[in-house]
Every structure is written in structure tokens, then in C-alpha cells.
Enzyme design. Sequence first.
Site, PDB file in Angstrom:
ATOM      1  N   TYR A   1      46.945  51.048  47.419  1.00 28.87           N
ATOM      2  CA  TYR A   1      46.558  49.639  47.548  1.00 28.87           C
ATOM      3  C   TYR A   1      47.736  48.730  47.196  1.00 28.87           C
ATOM      4  O   TYR A   1      48.069  47.797  47.937  1.00 28.87           O
ATOM      5  CB  TYR A   1      45.375  49.359  46.632  1.00 28.87           C
ATOM      6  CG  TYR A   1      44.881  47.940  46.655  1.00 28.87           C
ATOM      7  CD1 TYR A   1      44.067  47.486  47.687  1.00 28.87           C
ATOM      8  CD2 TYR A   1      45.214  47.040  45.647  1.00 28.87           C
ATOM      9  CE1 TYR A   1      43.606  46.178  47.719  1.00 28.87           C
ATOM     10  CE2 TYR A   1      44.757  45.739  45.666  1.00 28.87           C
ATOM     11  CZ  TYR A   1      43.958  45.311  46.699  1.00 28.87           C
ATOM     12  OH  TYR A   1      43.514  44.010  46.728  1.00 28.87           O
TER      13      TYR A   1
ATOM     14  N   SER B   1      47.535  40.959  45.917  1.00 32.64           N
ATOM     15  CA  SER B   1      46.848  41.178  44.647  1.00 32.64           C
ATOM     16  C   SER B   1      47.837  41.022  43.514  1.00 32.64           C
ATOM     17  O   SER B   1      49.049  41.225  43.692  1.00 32.64           O
ATOM     18  CB  SER B   1      46.235  42.582  44.619  1.00 32.64           C
ATOM     19  OG  SER B   1      45.833  42.930  43.310  1.00 32.64           O
TER      20      SER B   1
END
Length: 296
Positions: free
Chosen positions: A202, A189
Site C-alpha cells: 500500500y 496516505s
Amino acid sequence: MRHNSTSPCFTCRSGTCGVSPATRTARRRGSAAHRAGKRVLRRQGGHRRAARLGPRAVATVPGIVGRRQGGRGGGAASAAGRRTAAGTGAVPRRDNRRPTGPGRVADDEDCASLVAATVETFGGVDGLFNVPADLSAGTLGRDTDLLDVPLEVWRRSLEVNLTGYFLTARHAVPAMLARGGGAIVNTISGLVLHGDRRRVAYGSSKSGVVALSKHIATRWGKEGIRGNVVAPGLVLTENSMTNNDEQYRATVFETLRSPRFGRPEDIAAAVTFLLSADGEWINGQVLPVNGGTGLR
């Protein structure tokens, strides 16, 4: 009446799509038209991915690339296209247990069965595309900062977002070595590249994926295995629309050097390239696919 540049449309951002201010307001309020638009987006994403990735025998989430012995795609490409269109890269297990998919990617036995079934069906493994992540409200929705994140959210994020990638690669690499090489593409990401005030679990799990990919490239690169990473920016998927509100999307758009947000097809094109022979001399790299958010 077309919208103007001072109040841009989040779909095209160009000011020339012909969407009226009234329509934009209805969409922001969650109208039936907006919900229908999101359904179209979801359908287009799946089917276009299938059309683009299918010919190269790529399946997703996680995906195993294989080709039948003596062929260069054929049945493998057709099967991969069907799996991609269905939104899963799972190969059915022969013991009637649920196949490997996003929810079981951290299961070692399931990952082993996924690779074994691919070898049995297609004669080998040529590539692996890893994209799973736990984006549920119970995990990503409670992923805050270092001081407040629940320990179970931290552990679950690492289990799926990092250990799952570790397990699929652990079982796929020997199968690739048996065929003289292969390609692995892992997904992270933009949070890893730019940081974030929240979502510590995350972001940390995705940072580990970078180290894992570089390890694979360094350890087995001379034996024909490539390990690369794609780092998508904000892509207009169902999850991103749910997890990121209008204000956040507006903030992100100001950092773009492109006239629109990302689409699933943008990521599919990058992954297809890295898995293909055209990307043969790219190894151990992180490829941002983000519309120019941050320059490296």
C-alpha cells in the site's frame, strides 16, 4: 457525568462532549449505540461531501469534473452532487456494462469510457479527483512487510492504487488540454510521509502516486494543468474504524497537534480548494491534511 481528560473520548478528544464513562465503555465494546454512531458518521460524511463538493461540480472515486458548454456548473454540479451522495463518481456506460468505479479503476477501457462520457455529457473535463484504493481484507488485510507480503497482494495494490491513477489521468489529460487546462488531485496516505512497519504494498503504491503527480505538473504545467496530492491523516471513516483498532488510534492521537481526528469534510475542503481557481498557483505539491501529525 462528563468524561475526564485522563480517559479521553475518541470522537471529540476534548473532554467536554458530555459523553459518560459508561457510554464510552459501551462504545468500545461494540454496542448498538456505537454501531449507530458509525452509521451516522457514514451518512454525515457522504451528504456533507455532496453539499460541499456539489457546487463545484466534483464527483469522487474517481471523480471527473465537467461543466456544460456555455455554463459554469449548473447541470454538472447537480449531477456531481448526486454521484457524490451516492458514494461514486462513475458515469454510466452506454453499452450497459458496469460503470467505472473503485473496482474497475485499473481497467483501461472503463477509464476511457468514463472520460468520454463526461465529455459527451458536460462538454469537457476540468478536473479529476482520484481516491480509489483496495482496502479489502484480502488485499490491505494481508499487506505485511517486505519479506512476508504475498506477491498477489503486491500486484493487486499496484494495479488499483497506482495503475488506476495512471489510467484515469492518461485519459483525462488530453481532454483537459482541449479545454486549455485543468486540475488533478490524487490521494495518498500519511504512510508515505512517515513510513510504516507493515503495509509495504500500500505504501509503495501511494509513493508512486506522488511521482506520477509531479510528472503531470512538470510535463503539462505550462499548458495549464495542475497535478497535486492530498495526504490525509487518520480520518474516522468506516474503513479506518475497521482497519485500525483502539490502541492504534490512541497511539496516532498522541502525535496530533489538533484536538480531534479527521473527518471526511476536512479532506473534501482541501480537495475542493486544490480543484478550484483559488488553488491555481499550487502545482506539483503534496498537501498533508492530518491534524498536525508530523511537521514539514
